[in-house]
Each structure stands twice: as C-alpha cells, then as structure tokens.
Scaffold this active site. Sequence first.
Site, short mmCIF file in Angstrom:
data_model
loop_
_atom_site.label_atom_id
_atom_site.label_comp_id
_atom_site.label_asym_id
_atom_site.label_seq_id
_atom_site.Cartn_x
_atom_site.Cartn_y
_atom_site.Cartn_z
N THR A 80 0.83 -1.20 0.00
CA THR A 80 0.00 0.00 0.00
C THR A 80 0.86 1.26 0.00
O THR A 80 1.99 1.25 0.52
CB THR A 80 -0.92 0.02 1.24
N LYS B 259 2.39 -3.29 7.32
CA LYS B 259 2.63 -3.51 5.90
C LYS B 259 4.07 -3.13 5.52
O LYS B 259 4.71 -3.81 4.71
CB LYS B 259 1.64 -2.71 5.06
#
Length: 340
Positions: A143, A171
């Site tokens: 992301t 992430k």
Amino acid sequence: KILTIQFHFLENSDAEGGSEVKILVTGGAGFIGSHFIRKLLSVNEVQEVLVIDNLTYAGRIENLFEFEEDSRFSFVKGDIRDSKIIDELIKEKNFIVNFAAESHVDRSIADSSNFVSTNIVGTHTLLEAVKKRTGIRYLQVSTDEVYGSIPIGHWTEESPLLPNSPYSASKASADLLVRAFNVTYGVDTVITRCSNNFGSHQYPEKLIPLSIIKLIKGKKIQIYGNGLNVRDWLHVTDHCEGIYLALLKGKSGSVYNFGANAEKTNLEISDLILNQMGFNQSNMEFVGDRLGHDLRYAVSFDKARFELGFEPRIPFEVGMKETIEWYVNNEAWWKDLVSP
C-alpha cells in the site's frame, strides 16, 4: 441454489520452472483478491489458480462463487501463518500473489495484534516456504500508506518508509521482510504499492461503500475531521491489471507504485456520492477525526508506466457511477454486513 466451491489440493503438477502460469493467491476471497482472480481467469495462459483464504470477516466465499465452474480454479480455506499448509500448496505453483492482510486502519488503532500477526508473521511464513523451493516468483501486494503523509509532490519507490498507523507499520514491516529475503536468499520477489482502491465487492467499512450503503439505508454519511484529507483513487480493475503486469514483467527485487492521478478530498468523494444518489449535504455530518490521520497520500507511478506499460484506464467518475450502481443493485451481498 447452493453453490459448492472446490476444497482440495491440486496434484501431479510440474509447476517448478517452465512457462506455465500456475498461481497461489492468498486472501483471494477479499475485495482486491477476488477481482484479481477474475483477471487471472480471463487469461488463456493461466493454467491453475488456487486460492487460500481464512475467511475472516472481510474474506467472503460469496466473492468466489462465480469462478466455481472454471476447472482451473480451486479454493482452500486456511491460514497463511500455517506453514504446513503453505508448504503443501506451493509445491505445484510458480507464482504466489499475497493479498492476505488485515487492512482497516480504524481496526488497527483499536487493536493492532491481528495486524502484526497476519501481515508480518503471515508474510514471513510465506517467504520461508518460498525460500525452500526454486522457480517461484513471490509478489507482495502492499500500500502507499507505508510512505506516510506527504503535503506536496509524490512519493517514489525510492522514498523512505514512514508509516504512521499500526496498519501501515505492519505492511511496511512485511515489505522489508520481502526485500530482505530477496537480497539475502535470492528469492524472486516483487512488491506493489497502490493508492486507495474502489469498486464492487469492497467490504462496507471503507469510505466509499460505507457512504453509499448509509444513504441507501436512510442514514447520514460521516466525515472524519474537516474532510480535507486527500487520497488518490484507483479503480480495482486497473490495480489488478497492474499487479498482473508486475507479476510477469517486473524486475526481481523491484517495487512498483500504482496510482491514477485522481486525487480527491474526502469531502469531494462525499459530495460526488451525494449528488449521484440524489442527496445533498444535509445528508452528511462531521465526526471526530481518526487518531494519527494522514493528510495526503500520493505516489508517482512513472516506473510502472515505463517498465511495465501500466496505465490506469477507468476514469474516476465513470468508476464511481458503476460502483454506486453495483451497491444499489446488490443489497443481498451487503445487507448482513452492516448494522440495521
């Protein structure tokens, strides 16, 4: 009608090496993952698509029903943190695409433990399995939030990772593990980082589907803070095209950003939804801001354009019209997912 998805392991395959496209997709019952399955099964060169998903709240088996008649498709319910099942599944594959993740920022703020476990430990389990074999390419779907907020300009693939929420930190941690396994062990890896996605089948906790459904149910859209937070919006179909290009054409060890140059404030998003659905700003209300709410995300995707030939195709307004129509016409899909 009761539809039955296949639950089995594929056998007698020689996916290591060669030009066959045999893919394990983790988290394939989710929003972006299920759209990627649709993309894969539209390609004749794809011989096998095996999905593993733990079917937590955002992973919906209903998202996979349309694929059950395709003999190339199979599904296994399982957890990517289970090394035994992962070791078994990757024996027959030459590509792995990892969508499996906890992804909602608000949930990570309330309790980050699942984000650390799934997003970091799960990724590590997959990488350890891939490390033991040859002829497998691993693609990590990440992301733009790992770069943090940027007031002007655009992050590039060379920009530092400055995550600000427990979700984006998990992430970023996973991305660093992927990089380390490429550099240290020579695992063939690619990382993709996308801007905000929208489209059909998105779990109704994110801004666009939640706002649409609230209006359908006669409730008000809720806007965090002053509504001036900016995101670049990429249609999920365009994102999946980019992932497929990166999977086949990306350079090992590389990162590719995907965006659409469609920056909108949350207020602009809300106004567009209100207008298209025949409402006005009296159907919108402001609520307290999210903790640590990043003001603006924006990535340059020039690298993906030049190296992969990626280009977003669906204009934002067109995609939004289609998205609104889908939620209006598919109440059966979401009615059990939202409170009365």
